[in-house]
Scaffold this motif. Sequence first.
Motif, mmCIF file in Angstrom:
data_model
loop_
_atom_site.group_PDB
_atom_site.id
_atom_site.type_symbol
_atom_site.label_atom_id
_atom_site.label_comp_id
_atom_site.label_asym_id
_atom_site.label_seq_id
_atom_site.Cartn_x
_atom_site.Cartn_y
_atom_site.Cartn_z
ATOM 1 N N TYR A 123 41.680 107.676 -35.115
ATOM 2 C CA TYR A 123 41.401 106.247 -35.090
ATOM 3 C C TYR A 123 40.638 105.853 -36.350
ATOM 4 O O TYR A 123 39.864 106.638 -36.890
ATOM 5 C CB TYR A 123 40.533 105.868 -33.879
ATOM 6 N N PRO A 138 38.152 100.229 -32.411
ATOM 7 C CA PRO A 138 38.948 101.253 -33.076
ATOM 8 C C PRO A 138 40.429 100.887 -33.086
ATOM 9 O O PRO A 138 40.916 100.161 -32.222
ATOM 10 C CB PRO A 138 38.700 102.503 -32.227
ATOM 11 N N LEU A 149 44.245 102.708 -33.400
ATOM 12 C CA LEU A 149 44.972 103.973 -33.337
ATOM 13 C C LEU A 149 45.826 104.161 -34.577
ATOM 14 O O LEU A 149 46.645 103.301 -34.918
ATOM 15 C CB LEU A 149 45.853 103.997 -32.078
ATOM 16 N N PHE A 189 48.876 109.817 -33.212
ATOM 17 C CA PHE A 189 48.833 110.466 -31.903
ATOM 18 C C PHE A 189 49.723 111.698 -31.963
ATOM 19 O O PHE A 189 50.551 111.832 -32.887
ATOM 20 C CB PHE A 189 49.259 109.503 -30.782
ATOM 21 N N TYR A 197 37.745 108.583 -36.556
ATOM 22 C CA TYR A 197 37.414 109.453 -35.432
ATOM 23 C C TYR A 197 38.654 110.208 -34.972
ATOM 24 O O TYR A 197 39.745 109.648 -34.911
ATOM 25 C CB TYR A 197 36.894 108.637 -34.244
ATOM 26 N N GLN A 203 40.192 112.335 -31.585
ATOM 27 C CA GLN A 203 40.033 112.360 -30.128
ATOM 28 C C GLN A 203 41.028 113.357 -29.565
ATOM 29 O O GLN A 203 42.200 113.351 -29.954
ATOM 30 C CB GLN A 203 40.328 110.978 -29.527
ATOM 31 N N TYR A 259 43.040 114.677 -26.157
ATOM 32 C CA TYR A 259 43.402 114.256 -24.806
ATOM 33 C C TYR A 259 44.227 115.332 -24.105
ATOM 34 O O TYR A 259 45.008 115.057 -23.214
ATOM 35 C CB TYR A 259 44.109 112.902 -24.825
ATOM 36 N N LEU A 304 39.243 115.872 -19.407
ATOM 37 C CA LEU A 304 38.029 115.253 -19.928
ATOM 38 C C LEU A 304 38.232 115.010 -21.422
ATOM 39 O O LEU A 304 38.191 115.932 -22.224
ATOM 40 C CB LEU A 304 36.818 116.154 -19.680
ATOM 41 N N LEU A 305 38.462 113.749 -21.760
ATOM 42 C CA LEU A 305 38.720 113.416 -23.156
ATOM 43 C C LEU A 305 37.417 113.479 -23.955
ATOM 44 O O LEU A 305 36.330 113.260 -23.415
ATOM 45 C CB LEU A 305 39.310 112.008 -23.271
ATOM 46 N N PHE A 348 35.684 112.656 -28.149
ATOM 47 C CA PHE A 348 35.819 112.186 -29.520
ATOM 48 C C PHE A 348 34.984 113.083 -30.441
ATOM 49 O O PHE A 348 33.953 113.636 -30.026
ATOM 50 C CB PHE A 348 35.272 110.764 -29.666
ATOM 51 N N GLY A 399 32.565 113.236 -33.939
ATOM 52 C CA GLY A 399 31.433 112.418 -34.356
ATOM 53 C C GLY A 399 31.745 111.408 -35.455
ATOM 54 O O GLY A 399 30.920 110.536 -35.739
#
Lengths: 124, 108
Positions: free
Chosen positions: B37, B45, B47, B50, B88, B90, B92, B96-97, B99, B101
């Motif tokens: 992101y 944010p 996207l 992906f 960022y 992330q 998935y 438990l998703l 991100f 830092g």
Amino acid sequence: QVQLVQSGAEVKQPGASVKVSCKASGYTFTNYYIHWVRQAPGQGLEWMGINNPSGDSTIYAQKFQGRVTMTKDTSTSTFYMELNSLRSDDTAVYYCTRGFCGRTSCYMEVGLYWGQGTLVTVSS
Amino acid sequence: EIVLTQSPGTLSLSPGERATLSCRASESVSSSSLAWYQQRPGQAPRLLIFGASSRATGIPDRFSGSGSGTDFTLIISRLEPEDFAVYYCQQYGSSLLTFGGGTKVDIK
């Protein structure tokens, strides 16, 4: 077009609760998960949890277990995130976000569509 | 939960230069379930990438993602003025998703 419209800014005292809403439009409400992400001032993104509106299931980040509740109202196409026992470090912008489906696959957990954010300030 | 570590924390570059951002996971991310992101000040944010390497609709081809397992990379081939922002990653791949830092790309 897909829209996620969130409720307005809130100021709460420590120990109180806050309930943020996210009204969805432009798509079939029950077809997509909604997840909640927050961002403290000057900090990074923090995933809080996810709500599956078709199966009525939720998954919460471990950090928020016992303190957060994510619900929905199908009649108004609105999602809610309630956070209890607020502390000063809960001061943040809270976002709702939704994934998408491509031609062959769905990506429910990525955030293609985002609400405008709701600032929650916790202060005495 | 899977911890994502992004590096560097800040990248100072000039317009037209190439930016290479790293995201390392504490354990393997299943099915390359990693997204990137971009976030500009005061905005939600956006996207970019992906599935580790697929660009989202409308994202310019100067943005590219790669990687698998625990190591992922976002490359911006030639920085435009609007690309100076925070990025960022992330994951998935687990229920438990999480991100990373973030990496700030600022103007040198």
